[in-house]
Each structure stands twice: as structure tokens, then as C-alpha cells.
Write a protein that holds these residues in place. Structure first.
Motif, PDB file in Angstrom:
ATOM      1  N   TYR A  11      -7.084   0.654   1.451  1.00  0.00           N
ATOM      2  CA  TYR A  11      -6.637  -0.798   2.152  1.00  0.00           C
ATOM      3  C   TYR A  11      -5.907  -0.651   3.434  1.00  0.00           C
ATOM      4  O   TYR A  11      -6.004  -1.611   3.949  1.00  0.00           O
ATOM      5  CB  TYR A  11      -5.753  -1.352   0.942  1.00  0.00           C
ATOM      6  CG  TYR A  11      -6.714  -1.792  -0.306  1.00  0.00           C
ATOM      7  CD1 TYR A  11      -7.814  -2.601  -0.570  1.00  0.00           C
ATOM      8  CD2 TYR A  11      -6.727  -0.846  -1.644  1.00  0.00           C
ATOM      9  CE1 TYR A  11      -8.425  -3.060  -1.354  1.00  0.00           C
ATOM     10  CE2 TYR A  11      -7.678  -0.994  -2.430  1.00  0.00           C
ATOM     11  CZ  TYR A  11      -8.368  -2.061  -2.537  1.00  0.00           C
ATOM     12  OH  TYR A  11      -9.249  -2.136  -3.600  1.00  0.00           O
ATOM     13  N   TYR A  12      -5.084   0.110   3.342  1.00  0.00           N
ATOM     14  CA  TYR A  12      -4.321   0.024   4.601  1.00  0.00           C
ATOM     15  C   TYR A  12      -4.818   0.482   5.936  1.00  0.00           C
ATOM     16  O   TYR A  12      -5.005  -0.134   6.891  1.00  0.00           O
ATOM     17  CB  TYR A  12      -2.899   0.884   4.447  1.00  0.00           C
ATOM     18  CG  TYR A  12      -2.203   0.781   5.726  1.00  0.00           C
ATOM     19  CD1 TYR A  12      -1.454  -0.169   6.170  1.00  0.00           C
ATOM     20  CD2 TYR A  12      -1.928   2.056   6.658  1.00  0.00           C
ATOM     21  CE1 TYR A  12      -0.664  -0.344   7.321  1.00  0.00           C
ATOM     22  CE2 TYR A  12      -1.074   1.987   7.797  1.00  0.00           C
ATOM     23  CZ  TYR A  12      -0.634   0.734   8.197  1.00  0.00           C
ATOM     24  OH  TYR A  12       0.242   0.550   9.366  1.00  0.00           O
TER      25      TYR A  12
ATOM     26  N   ALA B 158       0.920  -1.262   0.023  1.00  0.00           N
ATOM     27  CA  ALA B 158       0.105  -0.035   0.019  1.00  0.00           C
ATOM     28  C   ALA B 158       0.967   0.981   0.123  1.00  0.00           C
ATOM     29  O   ALA B 158       1.764   1.497   0.707  1.00  0.00           O
ATOM     30  CB  ALA B 158      -0.836  -0.068   1.217  1.00  0.00           C
ATOM     31  N   ALA B 159       0.648   2.215  -0.924  1.00  0.00           N
ATOM     32  CA  ALA B 159       1.525   3.446  -0.847  1.00  0.00           C
ATOM     33  C   ALA B 159       0.563   4.411  -1.930  1.00  0.00           C
ATOM     34  O   ALA B 159      -0.414   4.171  -1.976  1.00  0.00           O
ATOM     35  CB  ALA B 159       2.575   3.143  -1.845  1.00  0.00           C
TER      36      ALA B 159
ATOM     37  N   ARG C 200       3.986  -8.704  -7.266  1.00  0.00           N
ATOM     38  CA  ARG C 200       3.446  -7.560  -6.151  1.00  0.00           C
ATOM     39  C   ARG C 200       2.237  -7.070  -6.721  1.00  0.00           C
ATOM     40  O   ARG C 200       2.182  -6.828  -7.801  1.00  0.00           O
ATOM     41  CB  ARG C 200       4.692  -6.411  -6.154  1.00  0.00           C
ATOM     42  CG  ARG C 200       5.960  -7.013  -5.634  1.00  0.00           C
ATOM     43  CD  ARG C 200       7.005  -5.920  -5.163  1.00  0.00           C
ATOM     44  NE  ARG C 200       8.060  -6.617  -4.303  1.00  0.00           N
ATOM     45  CZ  ARG C 200       9.323  -6.817  -4.987  1.00  0.00           C
ATOM     46  NH1 ARG C 200       9.266  -6.910  -6.202  1.00  0.00           N
ATOM     47  NH2 ARG C 200      10.391  -7.202  -4.291  1.00  0.00           N
ATOM     48  N   ILE C 201       1.527  -6.677  -5.784  1.00  0.00           N
ATOM     49  CA  ILE C 201       0.330  -5.816  -6.067  1.00  0.00           C
ATOM     50  C   ILE C 201       0.343  -4.609  -5.521  1.00  0.00           C
ATOM     51  O   ILE C 201       0.453  -4.600  -4.078  1.00  0.00           O
ATOM     52  CB  ILE C 201      -0.823  -6.395  -5.898  1.00  0.00           C
ATOM     53  CG1 ILE C 201      -0.834  -8.068  -6.564  1.00  0.00           C
ATOM     54  CG2 ILE C 201      -2.284  -5.871  -5.932  1.00  0.00           C
ATOM     55  CD1 ILE C 201      -2.144  -9.067  -6.176  1.00  0.00           C
ATOM     56  N   TYR C 202       0.302  -3.483  -6.181  1.00  0.00           N
ATOM     57  CA  TYR C 202       0.350  -1.979  -5.428  1.00  0.00           C
ATOM     58  C   TYR C 202      -1.174  -1.483  -5.389  1.00  0.00           C
ATOM     59  O   TYR C 202      -1.836  -1.433  -6.338  1.00  0.00           O
ATOM     60  CB  TYR C 202       1.250  -1.060  -6.342  1.00  0.00           C
ATOM     61  CG  TYR C 202       2.614  -1.738  -6.714  1.00  0.00           C
ATOM     62  CD1 TYR C 202       3.727  -1.563  -5.453  1.00  0.00           C
ATOM     63  CD2 TYR C 202       2.960  -2.426  -7.588  1.00  0.00           C
ATOM     64  CE1 TYR C 202       4.620  -2.129  -5.614  1.00  0.00           C
ATOM     65  CE2 TYR C 202       4.343  -2.832  -7.702  1.00  0.00           C
ATOM     66  CZ  TYR C 202       5.235  -2.713  -6.970  1.00  0.00           C
ATOM     67  OH  TYR C 202       6.452  -3.202  -6.988  1.00  0.00           O
ATOM     68  N   VAL C 203      -1.574  -1.089  -4.220  1.00  0.00           N
ATOM     69  CA  VAL C 203      -2.719  -0.729  -3.913  1.00  0.00           C
ATOM     70  C   VAL C 203      -2.539   0.669  -3.107  1.00  0.00           C
ATOM     71  O   VAL C 203      -1.511   1.033  -2.621  1.00  0.00           O
ATOM     72  CB  VAL C 203      -3.835  -1.633  -3.138  1.00  0.00           C
ATOM     73  CG1 VAL C 203      -3.817  -2.921  -3.910  1.00  0.00           C
ATOM     74  CG2 VAL C 203      -2.848  -1.878  -1.683  1.00  0.00           C
TER      75      VAL C 203
END
Lengths: 430, 283
Positions: A212-213, A125-126, A204-207
Motif C-alpha cells: 500500500y505505501y 502502513a507498517a 484505524r486500519i493497519y495495512v
């Protein structure tokens, strides 16, 4: 007497003892080859690591809070202290282009509706700009607050039907919750995008951190998959804290990076920030660029390389002792020849020059063969570990210089002994 | 240089240019536990163009005398003058240089450099005098032809017979056009036929003006010279003058009047003879 003549006569006696000369130079060959091979591998490894940092990454500052005495890489000993409002304030600072939290979300599996694939980590998560536009193969960055994701090729390929843009994936988190994301982008590389992730290739999955976090931080077992309008407040008390944050400077220029670092640090350490309540002597904020973070790794690599080169240098010393030994034998064996040469008018310095030349030729041959062997070994090694090959050319010149030095050092005493041989005794010598 | 003093008298002038080597009251004492008088007051003059044999039993001082005349050693007392230069007053470097240019050595065991070809062996003394490669090789080729080994110049010493090796050694001794050629038992390792060939060659070069000094213990070798110096216990016992010696006394007289080792001249005068040497060698 001209040096070319020394070389000509010295070469004759080396040629006359091929096996012995070969074995003698072997010590130098091995020493130099080891040094060159390790230096080549070291330089290639360095280039490999530096090459992984994209130019866009240069303006990113990776920050976390940890005990200042903690040794280790990024995030070592990090504590979650950065709140949402801290990030918003930092993003509004004059010298900062963007600021967002960074977190890995503990997951269990990913499913594309038909197929379910286990995935223990790799959900990151970013902020949207964490996935830089330049590293997108297709699609776009995800947007904050939306249930969107960018995946890397390794994540896309793990399903039988390759995931493509617009597909929906279902993420199952460690706590049992699930969430649905829409794939809006695919990156061009499966390697990590920042030092926080590490640079190895993996799915990798970037969300976006929101939602999400925030959901994740709200606590396991909450299981509120219907919270589709999640607004980043997590469980609503504003206590979502990030372990790590990324601050983007205006540009990759050193002064902009420093300005962003100073501004962000100043704010976070001031009493205005939420983070400051946790900061004390045992917890300090660190902001570093990828390059700075890698510098530590590089320092370790350099140390290791120096260590190995040191060991290789020992074999060089052994090699020179070998040459010295053979030269001494050779002087004794050729006492009569020395006598002949002196009888027909060779000066002491001529005899000295001849034997010294012989030792230097052995040293230089050893250096050249060793360099060739070392470069081949470095090439094979770099190819095997899949590194970009970088030849440290200055070391090749250095190796030849070392060869000459080894020759001089090991040949000086035997040559001096040869030079002061008494021709009368030498001619009587059997 | 050709002052016409190349006579057969054996008592040539002491300081004149006509003397290749002069020894004045030379003593050499070795400290081997107790002092050993290897040479005990020797005075000798070797004129240019002469052919001298030195004889004596072992321990008589032959080798010591040879080392002194060959500038390999310096006397404990007295003076040694080679080519007009006082060897005792020279530094080691100057002495080496004098030896390299003015003395040619021929040894019993040939003493050729084993990994150099015949041509390179002959050219070796000039290498140390800084003579250019082409000039050296030309000179060496010329001398090899004169000793009858024109077709062996690329052979290593191990590929040559004893006689051939000694010819190479003689060519090497002559390459710098020295004041004298010093031969130590030159035929000691040769059979009778080959010995005769080599000694003929010595006589031939002597006839061409080369000063020859031969150290030997064999009477028939010594008899090829013009005079024999007999050594005993470090002193000159007697000097024996030999009349009408050498091959072809006529030519000896002729060249005696011009005591030089001009290679061009001597080669011209000997073209016919070389062929004979060649064939003799192969037998």
C-alpha cells in the motif's frame, strides 16, 4: 506542663470561636486542597500515559530524521529518507529483531461494499509486527506483500453491519486510487499502538507498507488499481522513501534496546545506506522508545504541575498570614486571660506553648480538611477526564507536615507576644 | 512548720518560718516622666495564719504593695521575702513558680478563665505545676465542695452568679495550698448579702489556718481582719490591731495554734457549716 494540657486548653479556645477558627483555616484548606488536587491529577495523568505503553512496546525504537534543533514530539520536522533497502539491511543487523517503515496513508473513505464511510486518516502502513499479537482481539497479523489489513474496534464499528474477519474493505485514497483489503485481524483497543499515532481512540486500519505505501508513494493519479502483484518497488525505481521507521530490539532490556539503537544508527549514518545521502548537520536520525518519547511530554506536564502547585502554595502563604493575623487579634483579646494564667503560675513557655498549640491545631485542621477536599477533587477530576486514579500518598503526609509548619510559622510571633505580656498590665486590661 | 508563732501580734519574727511575707524598707519607683514613689520605705511582716487588711485611698500604693507581695513585681529597693524566699534574688521563672505555688489570688473582677468550667478553673494553677489530671480534679472537686459549689463544677463562669464566681476564685487561690491568699477588693463587685457570704468564707478558711491578705477601701470589709494596715502616700500610716474580730473567735483561736491549711482537717471541722453555705448561696 504536659503537651496534652496545651492541646486541651487550646482546643477550648478554638471551640469558643468556631466561625472565626473556621474562616481562618479556610485559607489553609484551599491552599492544601489545591496542591493535593493538582498533584493527584498530575500523578493520575502520568499513570494514564505510562499505562498506555504496553510491555511489548518497550522494545520498539521509533526512528525518524529531522533537524536536531527541532523541538516537538515524535516525527516533528521529519523528512522521508529511509529506503526499502535500508530497512532490509537494518533488519538483518545482529542486534535487530525486525525493522519496517511506518507511514500514514492519506485516504478519503472506506467502504464495505454496501456502506461508505468517510475516513480522512487512520490508514497506517507498517510492518506485520507493528500490530503486536498481544493486542489482537481476534484474527492474526497482516502479512507483508498481501492485500490484508488489521482494523481496530472503532473502525469495525463505524459500519452498520459490524465488520468481521474475512470481510473485504475498499479504501479510497486521496489521489483517487482505490484498493481492496481483506480484514484478517481486529485489535482489542481503539487507542493508538505507538507514539507515532498518538494514543487517542479513533478508527484505524493497519495495512502492510508493501504494497500500500509503495503504491501510494508511486504518486497520485497513477490509479493503477489493477497492480495486484505490487512488489514494493512502487514505481519501479526503488525510490520509495519512508518518513519513519520502527526497529524492534531483541528484548525490552535496556542493553538490548541500546544495542539495537546503536547498530541501526551506525548503519544508517554510514555511507552504505541510502539514507546517508541526505544526512548532514541539519538532518540527523533519532531513535527513541515510547518511554523516552513520553518523557518529553512528561517533562512538560511536570513543569506545568510545578507551576500550578506554585500558585497553590501562594494561597498557603496567604492562609498562614490569616492565621497569624487571627492569632494576634486573639492574643490582644485574651490579654486578661494571659494575665490570669500568669498570676496563677503559668510560665512564659506555658503561654507560648498554648498559643503555638492553638496555631498548630488550626494549621493541622486546615491541612487535614484540605487534604480530604483535595483528594475528593482529584478523584472527581480523574473520573471526569477518565484517568486511572493514583493518590500521591507521600503528599498527604507532606500536607500535614506543611500544616504544622504553617501553624508554627504563623503562630510563633503572636505566641511570643503573648508570652512576654506583663501580668500586671494584663490583669488591668479591660 | 507549725511552730506556734501564728499569734495575733502582727509583729512576728522577721525571718522565722512563722512569717508568710516580710517586707524590709521596700521602695518602688515608677519612671513616668518624673519619678513616682509608689512605695517609699515600707517594712511589714505578715505572720502565717494571720488575717491582714490593707487600706488606703487610691494612689496610696495599695496595688503596688499587692503586686510585690504577690510576686508579680519586684521592688526598686529593699527586700520582699515570701515563704522564706527573697523574691528580689529570684529569676523570673523562679518568681513565677513561687507565685504559682505560694500565692493565691482573688480579684475584684473574679478573673476566671471564661471557657473553662468551674472545676477546670480551680484546677488551673495545678495544671501549670505539672500535677496529674486525676489528682488535680480530685483536689479541685474537694475545694469546690468546701466553698459550697459541689453541684456547679461543670458550669462555665458565665453560668454562675457573682458570689459563686468569687467562691470559685477562692477555691482556685487555695488549690496549691499557698503561704498566703491575696484578695484585691474581693467583694467590690458583690451585693451586700453575697459579700457577707464570701467574707464569711474568708474567715472560715482563715480559721482553718490560711494566711489572708485583703486589700480594700471599705472599712467594714477591713474590719473582718485581725489588723488593718493603713497606707498613705506610699508609707504605712499606722497599723490598727482589732480585738475580738472575725466570726467565731473561739474556733479562730483553736486553729490559730496550728497554722496550716490542711484540707482534710479543716473539712472535717466544718461539715455542718457547708450546708448552711449552700442554702445561703441559692437565695
Amino acid at each position: 506542663m504536659n503537651p496534652l494540657e496545651y492541646l486541651r486548653i487550646a482546643w477550648r479556645s478554638i471551640e469558643g470561636h468556631k466561625l472565626r477558627s473556621g474562616l481562618t483555616t479556610l485559607g489553609v484548606v484551599i491552599g492544601i486542597a489545591a496542591v493535593i488536587a493538582f498533584v493527584t491529577l498530575g500523578a493520575s495523568l502520568q499513570a494514564g500515559i505510562i499505562g498506555d505503553i504496553s510491555p511489548d512496546d518497550q522494545r520498539n525504537l521509533y526512528g525518524w530524521a529531522a533537524d536536531p534543533d527541532t523541538e516537538g514530539g515524535p516525527l516533528a520536522g521529519a523528512q522521508p529518507i529511509f529506503s526499502e533497502s535500508d530497512l532490509e539491511t537494518v533488519e538483518d543487523l545482529e542486534d535487530v529483531d525486525a525493522a519496517y517503515g511506518y507511514a500514514t496513508i492519506q485516504s478519503q473513505a472506506v467502504s464495505n461494499g454496501e456502506e461508505r464511510v468517510a475516513q480522512g486518516d487512520g490508514v497506517i502502513a507498517a510492518g506485520p509486527s507493528y500490530v503486536r499479537n498481544s493486542s489482537l482481539e481476534e484474527g492474526r497479523q497482516f502479512e507483508m506483500g498481501e492485500r490484508e489489513a488489521v482494523i481496530n474496534p472503532a473502525a469495525a464499528d463505524q459500519f452498520e453491519d459490524n465488520v468481521s474477519l474475512g470481510d473485504e474493505l475498499e479504501l479510497a485514497f486521496l489521489g483517487g486510487q482505490t484498493a481492496t483489503v481483506e480484514v484478517v485481524g481486529i485489535t482489542d483497543t481503539s487507542e493508538g499502538l505507538s507514539p507515532f499515532e498518538g494514543f487517542e481512540s479513533s478508527p484505524r486500519i493497519y495495512v502492510p507498507t508493501d504494497p500500500y505505501y509503495a503504491e501510494q508513494a508511486a504518486g497520485f493519479g497513477f490509479g493503477d488499481e489493477g497492480d495486484s502483484e505490487g512488489d514494493g518497488d512502487g514505481n519501479g525505481d526503488g525510490e520509495t522513501r519512508f518518513l519513519a521507521i520502527v526497529v524492534e530490539a531483541e528484548s525490552a532490556a535496556q542493553e538490548d534496546v541500546d544495542a539495537a539503537r546503536d547498530a541501526a544508527t551506525a548503519y544508517l549514518e554510514s555511507d552504505d545506506s541510502d539514507a546517508s545521502e541526505f544526512l548532514d548537520d541539519d538532518l540527523a536520525i533519532t531513535f527513541q522508545t515510547s518511554t523516552e518519547l513520553l518523557q518529553q511530554l512528561q517533562d512538560v506536564l511536570d513543569l506545568l504541575q510545578n507551576f500550578i502547585v506554585g500558585i497553590a502554595a501562594i494561597s498557603l502563604i496567604v492562609g498562614s498570614i490569616g492565621i497569624a493575623n487571627i492569632m494576634l487579634v486573639s492574643v490582644t483579646e485574651r490579654t486578661r486571660e494571659i494575665g490570669i494564667m500568669k498570676a496563677v503560675g503559668a510560665q512564659n513557655r506555658d503561654v507560648l506553648g498554648l498559643f503555638l498549640t492553638e496555631a498548630i491545631v488550626l494549621g493541622v485542621i486546615g491541612a487535614i480538611l484540605g487534604t480530604a477536599l483535595g483528594l475528593v477533587a482529584g478523584y472527581v477530576g480523574a473520573w471526569y477526564i477518565d484517568l486511572p486514579l493514583v493518590y500521591p500518598y507521600e503528599y498527604v503526609a507532606l500536607a500535614v507536615a506543611v500544616g504544622i509548619l504553617v501553624g508554627v510559622a504563623s503562630g510563633l510571633y503572636p505566641a511570643w507576644r503573648a508570652a512576654r505580656t506583663d501580668p500586671i498590665d494584663a490583669l488591668r486590661h479591660e | 512548720m507549725p511552730t506556734g508563732t501564728g499569734t495575733d501580734t502582727g509583729t512576728g519574727t522577721e525571718t522565722g518560718e512563722g512569717t508568710a511575707v516580710t517586707l524590709e524598707n521596700v521602695r518602688k519607683i515608677y519612671q513616668l516622666g518624673e519619678p513616682v514613689h509608689a512605695l517609699d520605705g515600707v517594712s511589714l511582716s505578715i505572720p502565717r495564719g494571720s488575717y491582714t487588711a490593707i487600706m488606703g485611698p487610691s494612689g496610696s500604693g495599695k496595688s503596688t504593695l499587692m503586686n510585690l507581695v504577690g510576686c508579680l513585681d519586684t521592688p526598686t529597693e529593699g527586700t520582699v521575702i515570701v515563704d522564706g524566699k527573697d523574691v528580689t534574688a529570684l529569676s523570673e521563672r523562679e518568681r513565677t513558680r513561687l507565685r504559682g505555688t505560694q500565692v493565691g489570688f482573688v480579684f475584684q473582677t473574679f478573673n476566671l478563665m471564661p471557657r473553662l468550667t468551674a472545676l477546670e478553673n480551680v484546677a488551673l494553677p495545678q495544671t501549670f505545676q505539672g500535677v496529674g489530671r486525676d489528682e488535680r480534679r480530685e483536689r479541685a472537686r474537694d475545694l469546690l465542695a468546701r466553698v459550697g459549689l459541689a453541684d456547679r463544677e461543670d458550669h462555665l463562669p458565665s453560668e454562675l452568679s457573682g458570689g459563686q464566681r468569687q467562691r470559685v476564685a477562692l477555691a482556685r487561690a487555695l488549690v496549691n495550698d499557698p503561704a498566703l491568699v491575696l484578695a484585691d477588693e474581693p467583694s467590690g463587685n458583690l451585693d451586700t448579702d453575697t459579700e457577707a457570704d464570701v467574707l464569711d468564707l474568708f474567715a472560715e478558711f482563715h480559721d482553718a489556718g490560711t494566711t489572708m491578705v485583703v486589700v480594700t477601701h471599705e472599712r467594714h470589709v477591713a474590719e473582718r481582719a485581725e489588723r488593718i494596715v493603713h497606707l498613705l502616700d506610699g508609707r504605712i500610716e499606722r497599723i490598727e490591731e482589732l480585738e475580738g474580730v472575725g466570726v467565731e473567735a473561739g474556733s479562730g483561736t483553736a486553729s490559730g495554734s496550728g497554722p496550716t491549711t490542711d484540707p482534710e482537717r479543716s473539712r472535717e471541722s466544718r461539715d455542718g457549716r457547708e450546708n448552711r453555705e449552700d442554702s445561703a448561696d441559692r437565695s
